[in-house]
Write a protein that holds these residues in place. Structure first.
Motif, PDB file in Angstrom:
ATOM      1  N   GLY A 178       0.818  -1.205   0.000  1.00 41.61           N
ATOM      2  CA  GLY A 178       0.000   0.000   0.000  1.00 41.61           C
ATOM      3  C   GLY A 178       0.853   1.256   0.000  1.00 41.61           C
ATOM      4  O   GLY A 178       1.853   1.357  -0.704  1.00 41.61           O
ATOM      5  N   GLN A 179       0.433   2.239   0.785  1.00 42.42           N
ATOM      6  CA  GLN A 179       1.139   3.515   0.939  1.00 42.42           C
ATOM      7  C   GLN A 179       1.385   4.204  -0.400  1.00 42.42           C
ATOM      8  O   GLN A 179       2.509   4.607  -0.735  1.00 42.42           O
ATOM      9  CB  GLN A 179       2.480   3.316   1.690  1.00 42.42           C
ATOM     10  N   GLY A 180       0.308   4.362  -1.178  1.00 38.84           N
ATOM     11  CA  GLY A 180       0.434   5.017  -2.476  1.00 38.84           C
ATOM     12  C   GLY A 180       0.971   6.429  -2.383  1.00 38.84           C
ATOM     13  O   GLY A 180       1.826   6.831  -3.180  1.00 38.84           O
ATOM     14  N   LEU A 182      -0.686   6.972   7.048  1.00 32.82           N
ATOM     15  CA  LEU A 182      -1.600   6.161   7.846  1.00 32.82           C
ATOM     16  C   LEU A 182      -1.238   4.696   7.667  1.00 32.82           C
ATOM     17  O   LEU A 182      -0.669   4.310   6.637  1.00 32.82           O
ATOM     18  CB  LEU A 182      -3.047   6.407   7.393  1.00 32.82           C
ATOM     19  N   PRO A 183      -1.523   3.841   8.643  1.00 35.61           N
ATOM     20  CA  PRO A 183      -1.200   2.413   8.487  1.00 35.61           C
ATOM     21  C   PRO A 183      -1.889   1.831   7.248  1.00 35.61           C
ATOM     22  O   PRO A 183      -2.963   2.294   6.831  1.00 35.61           O
ATOM     23  CB  PRO A 183      -1.743   1.788   9.775  1.00 35.61           C
ATOM     24  N   ALA A 184      -1.249   0.843   6.647  1.00 34.02           N
ATOM     25  CA  ALA A 184      -1.854   0.157   5.504  1.00 34.02           C
ATOM     26  C   ALA A 184      -3.177  -0.479   5.930  1.00 34.02           C
ATOM     27  O   ALA A 184      -3.350  -0.886   7.086  1.00 34.02           O
ATOM     28  CB  ALA A 184      -0.901  -0.915   4.971  1.00 34.02           C
ATOM     29  N   SER A 185      -4.102  -0.547   5.007  1.00 28.49           N
ATOM     30  CA  SER A 185      -5.398  -1.149   5.319  1.00 28.49           C
ATOM     31  C   SER A 185      -5.253  -2.647   5.543  1.00 28.49           C
ATOM     32  O   SER A 185      -4.254  -3.261   5.151  1.00 28.49           O
ATOM     33  CB  SER A 185      -6.385  -0.904   4.172  1.00 28.49           C
ATOM     34  N   ARG A 186      -6.235  -3.240   6.186  1.00 27.47           N
ATOM     35  CA  ARG A 186      -6.204  -4.679   6.448  1.00 27.47           C
ATOM     36  C   ARG A 186      -6.107  -5.465   5.142  1.00 27.47           C
ATOM     37  O   ARG A 186      -5.356  -6.437   5.037  1.00 27.47           O
ATOM     38  CB  ARG A 186      -7.462  -5.084   7.223  1.00 27.47           C
ATOM     39  N   GLN A 207      -4.807  -4.477   2.240  1.00 27.47           N
ATOM     40  CA  GLN A 207      -3.469  -4.341   1.656  1.00 27.47           C
ATOM     41  C   GLN A 207      -2.447  -5.187   2.396  1.00 27.47           C
ATOM     42  O   GLN A 207      -1.565  -5.802   1.789  1.00 27.47           O
ATOM     43  CB  GLN A 207      -3.047  -2.870   1.679  1.00 27.47           C
ATOM     44  N   LEU A 208      -2.570  -5.251   3.714  1.00 26.14           N
ATOM     45  CA  LEU A 208      -1.600  -5.978   4.513  1.00 26.14           C
ATOM     46  C   LEU A 208      -1.720  -7.487   4.333  1.00 26.14           C
ATOM     47  O   LEU A 208      -0.710  -8.205   4.279  1.00 26.14           O
ATOM     48  CB  LEU A 208      -1.770  -5.605   5.989  1.00 26.14           C
ATOM     49  N   THR A 250      -0.938  -9.551  -4.614  1.00 23.60           N
ATOM     50  CA  THR A 250      -0.695  -8.350  -5.408  1.00 23.60           C
ATOM     51  C   THR A 250       0.792  -8.015  -5.415  1.00 23.60           C
ATOM     52  O   THR A 250       1.432  -7.987  -4.361  1.00 23.60           O
ATOM     53  CB  THR A 250      -1.483  -7.161  -4.841  1.00 23.60           C
ATOM     54  N   ASN A 251       1.334  -7.764  -6.588  1.00 18.56           N
ATOM     55  CA  ASN A 251       2.739  -7.390  -6.732  1.00 18.56           C
ATOM     56  C   ASN A 251       2.856  -5.868  -6.805  1.00 18.56           C
ATOM     57  O   ASN A 251       2.323  -5.243  -7.724  1.00 18.56           O
ATOM     58  CB  ASN A 251       3.338  -8.014  -7.993  1.00 18.56           C
ATOM     59  N   GLU A 252       3.510  -5.303  -5.826  1.00 18.13           N
ATOM     60  CA  GLU A 252       3.724  -3.857  -5.825  1.00 18.13           C
ATOM     61  C   GLU A 252       4.836  -3.489  -6.817  1.00 18.13           C
ATOM     62  O   GLU A 252       5.654  -4.328  -7.194  1.00 18.13           O
ATOM     63  CB  GLU A 252       4.109  -3.376  -4.421  1.00 18.13           C
TER      64      GLU A 252
END
Length: 512
Positions: free
Chosen positions: A200-202, A394-398, A400-401, A406-408
């Motif tokens: 996450g953390q776009g 903000l913390p990554a969403s549940r 996303q975690l 998913t490949n970032e």
């Protein structure tokens, strides 16, 4: 009887040729060193005497005077030992003057006659090469630095010797263990974690890419575990390699600091320095008694200085970074002289919103407003005004975690975009001599593009509301240019200016 040799005195990352003269004459037996020596050079008298005796050369009971010229330059360190010993042997007529003509000696002596490594071998090599000397002798322990290419051509021969007796034998044309060192090309990239590890953390990833493309300063704030340190530690992986002249400058600083890695001595990639929050001002800025050493800020030159848990640093330590953030250099003043080190680093700060720093965020915070204000006050307004991007994570969403499929986006993919953006900026600012948007002179920046229409309107509103200062206005323009470069646009659009302005005000209460 007189003997003269050559050595190098270091002043920051620069070197000054020094003539080491030894006169042996009548009078009361003793040894005197003149020419502004420090304590370590005065101690050289005993090291040189013992090293000569243990190398088979008897020390004569006479008056010996060493002069280190030019006398107005202060000499520090133990690197003059070998030059002093050889000067004695020339005065004793055991070595002929023509045998040392154009030869620079740089190294410390042990009492047993071994040559010991010294800091600053690379700056000394560069100084000797630029001065036109044809040969330099270093300790074998400094061999890694002797293999580094010195830039445009290398006409100077570099030799490494294990002992003083080997140096003498080599000068006399006899068989010895002295090695002629050839240039070696080192291409070992440092191990850097990949950006694809970040879930996450776009917004944080976008800010990191913009910071890399324009060498902008960045602040991450947010609760523990949000990914502040994780993102910052991956910045070196999306920075392009250094040019050769930049790598020489960075490696010279690391040589002075004693940070050379023998397996990869040439720093071809941007350095990453992350000092502990208990570091003193001298550790960050540089200093020390005698020979002034570079601090973490200078060691991060052309790279990244990451201050994790920034509010835990002493405020006066953080505020001492304000000047180098503008000038790109650090000048250390002492009663005995002034030394300047390069320090054009990219500052990355990470901060929790308060001392309790609950992972659940503000809803579980037990700190009073006064405690929170006092904690964040460690980051002064003038320092924050020099930060280009201020991001509240903000913390990554549940989802996303827990999503393992998913490949970032990888660091390699982002690096390609960063390189393209930097090439556009370098081409645009070529006439000014700048290569990065963060470094272009103000008058060039203002002359090249003037905001108009909606872009001018939002900048006017931000300035009138006190959200940006005069410095903040220019930094917003620089970030807007970087965003435009990443998008392949010829000049910043309204959206680029709006995004750049948003980056300065994303963490409430922390942007200047």
């Amino acid at each position: 009887m007189l003997g003269t040799t050559l050595s190098i005195a270091l002043d920051g990352v620069s070197g000054i040729p020094v003539y080491v003269e030894c006169h042996i004459g009548g009078g009361l037996p003793g040894v005197k060193v003149v020419g502004l020596p420090d304590v370590s050079i005065n101690e050289s008298r005993d090291r040189v005497r013992a090293a000569l005796a243990n190398s088979g050369h008897k020390w004569r009971n006479s008056k010996v005077t060493f002069n280190l010229a030019p006398a107005h330059v202060r000499k520090t360190g133990t690197s003059f030992d070998v030059a002093m010993a050889v000067a004695v042997l020339i005065a004793y007529e055991k070595i002929k003057t023509r045998q040392v003509e154009g030869t620079v000696f740089f190294g410390e002596l042990g009492l047993d006659g071994k040559l010991r490594s010294v800091r600053g071998a690379l700056p000394a090599l560069l100084a000797a090469s630029r001065a036109g000397f044809r040969r330099m002798i270093l300790p074998s322990e400094n061999r890694a630095e002797a293999t580094i290419p010195l830039g445009d051509g290398r006409d100077m021969e570099v030799l490494c010797a294990p002992t003083l007796q080997d140096v003498v034998a080599h000068l006399q044309g006899e068989e010895s263990a002295v090695e002629s060192v050839a240039v070696e090309h080192h291409h070992i990239a440092p191990s850097v974690p990949d950006l694809s590890d970040v879930r996450g953390q776009g917004v944080g990833r976008r800010a990191l890419e913009v910071a890399a493309a324009g060498a902008h300063h960045l602040l991450f704030s947010g609760p523990p575990g949000a990914g502040k340190t994780m993102l910052a530690s991956r910045l070196p992986g999306i920075l392009p390699p250094l040019a050769e002249d930049e790598a020489l400058e960075v490696t010279s600083i690391h040589s002075l600091a004693g940070m050379i890695d023998p397996s990869a001595p040439f720093c071809r990639f941007p350095p990453f320095e992350a000092p502990h929050h208990g570091a003193t001002a001298a550790a960050i800025i540089g200093g020390g008694s005698g020979l002034i050493r570079p601090g973490a800020a200078s060691c991060a030159h052309r790279g990244v200085l990451f201050l994790d848990e920034a509010p835990e640093f002493a405020r006066h330590v953080l505020d001492q970074l304000r000047q180098p953030l503008e000038s790109g250099s650090i000048t250390v003043h002492r009663a005995r002289g002034v030394t300047t080190f390069p320090a054009r680093f990219q500052l990355i700060l990470a901060a929790n919103p308060c001392p309790c720093a609950s992972a659940a965020g503000d809803s579980e915070c037990v700190c009073s407003s006064i405690v929170r204000r006092r904690y964040l006050a460690k980051l002064s307004g003038p320092l924050l005004d020099r930060i280009d991007l201020t991001i509240g994570l903000l913390p990554a969403s549940r989802h996303q975690l827990l999503d393992h499929d998913t490949n970032e986006e990888s660091s390699k993919t982002v690096l390609a975009r960063v390189i393209e953006a930097r090439e556009r900026a370098a081409h645009r600012w070529a006439e000014s001599g700048a290569v990065l948007n963060s470094q272009v002179p103000s008058h060039v920046l203002r002359r090249h593009w003037r905001p108009s229409g909606e872009a001018r309107g939002i900048l006017e509103k931000a300035y009138d509301a006190g959200l940006i200062s005069g410095r903040g206005y220019e930094r917003t323009l620089r970030v807007a240019w970087t965003i435009a470069d990443l998008a392949g646009r010829g000049e910043p659009a309204y959206g680029d200016v709006a995004e750049a302005l948003g980056f300065r005000n994303r963490a409430t209460g922390m942007a200047a």
